[in-house]
Structures are given as structure tokens and as C-alpha cells.
Design an enzyme around this catalytic site. Structure first.
Site, mmCIF file in Angstrom:
data_model
loop_
_atom_site.group_PDB
_atom_site.id
_atom_site.type_symbol
_atom_site.label_atom_id
_atom_site.label_comp_id
_atom_site.label_asym_id
_atom_site.label_seq_id
_atom_site.Cartn_x
_atom_site.Cartn_y
_atom_site.Cartn_z
ATOM 1 N N CYS A 40 0.840 -1.193 0.000
ATOM 2 C CA CYS A 40 0.000 0.000 0.000
ATOM 3 C C CYS A 40 0.881 1.251 0.000
ATOM 4 C CB CYS A 40 -0.919 -0.006 1.225
ATOM 5 S SG CYS A 40 -2.084 1.391 1.249
ATOM 6 N N ASP A 42 0.445 3.758 1.737
ATOM 7 C CA ASP A 42 0.397 4.340 3.086
ATOM 8 C C ASP A 42 1.806 4.641 3.611
ATOM 9 O OD1 ASP A 42 0.281 4.368 6.082
ATOM 10 O OD2 ASP A 42 -1.846 4.028 5.695
ATOM 11 N N ARG A 44 3.016 4.738 6.427
ATOM 12 C CA ARG A 44 3.505 4.003 7.602
ATOM 13 C C ARG A 44 4.058 2.628 7.247
ATOM 14 N NH1 ARG A 44 -2.213 4.693 10.410
ATOM 15 N NH2 ARG A 44 -2.704 4.140 8.249
ATOM 16 N N HIS A 96 -2.186 -3.935 5.275
ATOM 17 C CA HIS A 96 -1.893 -3.460 6.627
ATOM 18 C C HIS A 96 -3.178 -3.056 7.343
ATOM 19 C CE1 HIS A 96 -2.365 0.960 5.854
ATOM 20 N NE2 HIS A 96 -2.242 0.540 4.623
ATOM 21 N N CYS A 99 -5.892 0.713 7.321
ATOM 22 C CA CYS A 99 -5.681 1.155 5.934
ATOM 23 C C CYS A 99 -6.846 2.039 5.492
ATOM 24 C CB CYS A 99 -5.558 -0.068 5.022
ATOM 25 S SG CYS A 99 -5.336 0.332 3.276
HETATM 26 ZN ZN LIG Z 1 -3.305 1.254 3.055
#
Ligand SMILES: [Zn+2]
Length: 202
Positions: A40, A42, A44, A96, A99
Site C-alpha cells: 500500500c 500508506d 507508515r 496493513h 488502511c
Molecule cells: Zn493502506
């Protein structure tokens, strides 16, 4: 923020690059990553950091909700390059917890492009809806199940792509692994272990 990043680069050069100059000179000649990472976008879920990997370890594709789309020339070209030219043997699809893409699949989303993109993961919601009803899951539990089911669905998509299907008809490669990274703890749950003898077939 930008100064912070440039300071970080100077620290990287001093503390990591220069002390391991031989390694970085070797990958400067030619990259030989061992893993294709599909994750992803993302912020993090930084694949190198969370797996303790140096630059040069992974060939990477990241998008909203770690989706393997059939009609996406971007991911297709990355998979082709990874398989044909880099001869990578392990592919990790990593979702994750917490999300935003997964929450948008659950709640619905109205932005045009994001909504269209997340349609590719809608099959995971059907499974998560059923499990949530059967097991009386809380919203947070359900989102976690949805994230895990999405990883499994995207692995199905990956196995269905002709390039991967043709390779796996001839042998065990590439090995395909499904992971869920927990942003609350930093730990990875292995959903599908693609190593020989470990394949769950989900
Ligand atoms: Zn995500």
C-alpha cells in the site's frame, strides 16, 4: 520538512552508505533484488524499514490498498520486469491494518478515481461482510478481516495474470506470499506462506 529529509540523507551517507561502501558499490553496478514487494502507498508501511532491509533488496510497487489490477499497465510492467529481467523468485503482497483504502471499501467512497480503483477489491468485502455477520465482529475487527481478505484476493488476481500463471504451470516460481503489517505493533502476520511445503492454497 525538506531540510529534515536532506539532513537525513547526509546522515544516511555518513552512517550507512560509507561504512558499507563495498555493498553500495556492488549494487551501483547492477541491482539484484530478491523480492518483488506489492504494498500500500500508506506512509507508515515502508517496506525497507519494517523488514530491516537495505536498498537493493526489493523491487517495489505500491498503490492504494495494495491492489493487483488486471488492466494496469503500471503493475504489469513491474511484474514483467521483476520476473523476466530481474528473475525475482519471491513476491510479497502486503496489506496493513488501519488502511484508509480498506476503510473506504467498507464505508463507500465518492471520489471518482478512488472509487473506481477500489472496485477491484470489492470481492473482499463480500467475504468480510459474511464473516462479520457470522462472528459478530466489531468494526475494527471487521476492517482487519477485510484487509486480510483483500490480500488474499489480490494474490488470486496475481496468480491469474498470464505471466504468473504460465510460470507457475512450469514450476513453483514465483513463490507468492501474503502478509498483513500491523501499524499498531510493527509486526507482520503471515497470511499465506509461499515457501515450498508451506503453501496454504487460499
Ligand atoms: Zn493502506
Amino acid at each position: 520538512m525538506i531540510d529534515h529529509l536532506l539532513d537525513g540523507n547526509r546522515e544516511f551517507v555518513t552512517n550507512e552508505f560509507q561504512p558499507h561502501a563495498a555493498y553500495y558499490q556492488s549494487i551501483a553496478q547492477r541491482q539484484a533484488p530478491r523480492v518483488l514487494w506489492i504494498g500500500c502507498s500508506d506512509s507508515r508501511v515502508s517496506e525497507d524499514v519494517i523488514t530491516g532491509s537495505r536498498p537493493g533488496t526489493m523491487f517495489v510497487h505500491r498503490n492504494v490498498a495494495n491492489i493487483v489490477a488486471f488492466n494496469d499497465v503500471n503493475i504489469a510492467s513491474i511484474i514483467e520486469y521483476a520476473m523476466v529481467h530481474l528473475k525475482i523468485e519471491d513476491v510479497i503482497v502486503c496489506g496493513h491494518t488501519r488502511c484508509g483504502g480498506i476503510a473506504a471499501i467498507e464505508d463507500g467512497v465518492h471520489e471518482n478515481y478512488i472509487a473506481d480503483w477500489l472496485c477491484i477489491a470489492s470481492g473482499a468485502k463480500v467475504v468480510a461482510d459474511r464473516l462479520a455477520t457470522e462472528k459478530k465482529l466489531t468494526r475494527e475487527q471487521k476492517l482487519e478481516v477485510l484487509a486480510a481478505e483483500n490480500v488474499k484476493l489480490q494474490i488470486k488476481h496475481l496468480r491469474s495474470l498470464a505471466i504468473i500463471r504460465n510460470m507457475r504451470e512450469k514450476g513453483p516460481l514465483p513463490r507468492i506470499h501474503g502478509w498483513l503489517y500491523r501499524v499498531e505493533t510493527g509486526k507482520v502476520d503471515v497470511l499465506i506462506d509461499g515457501r515450498e511445503g508451506h503453501e496454504t492454497g487460499t
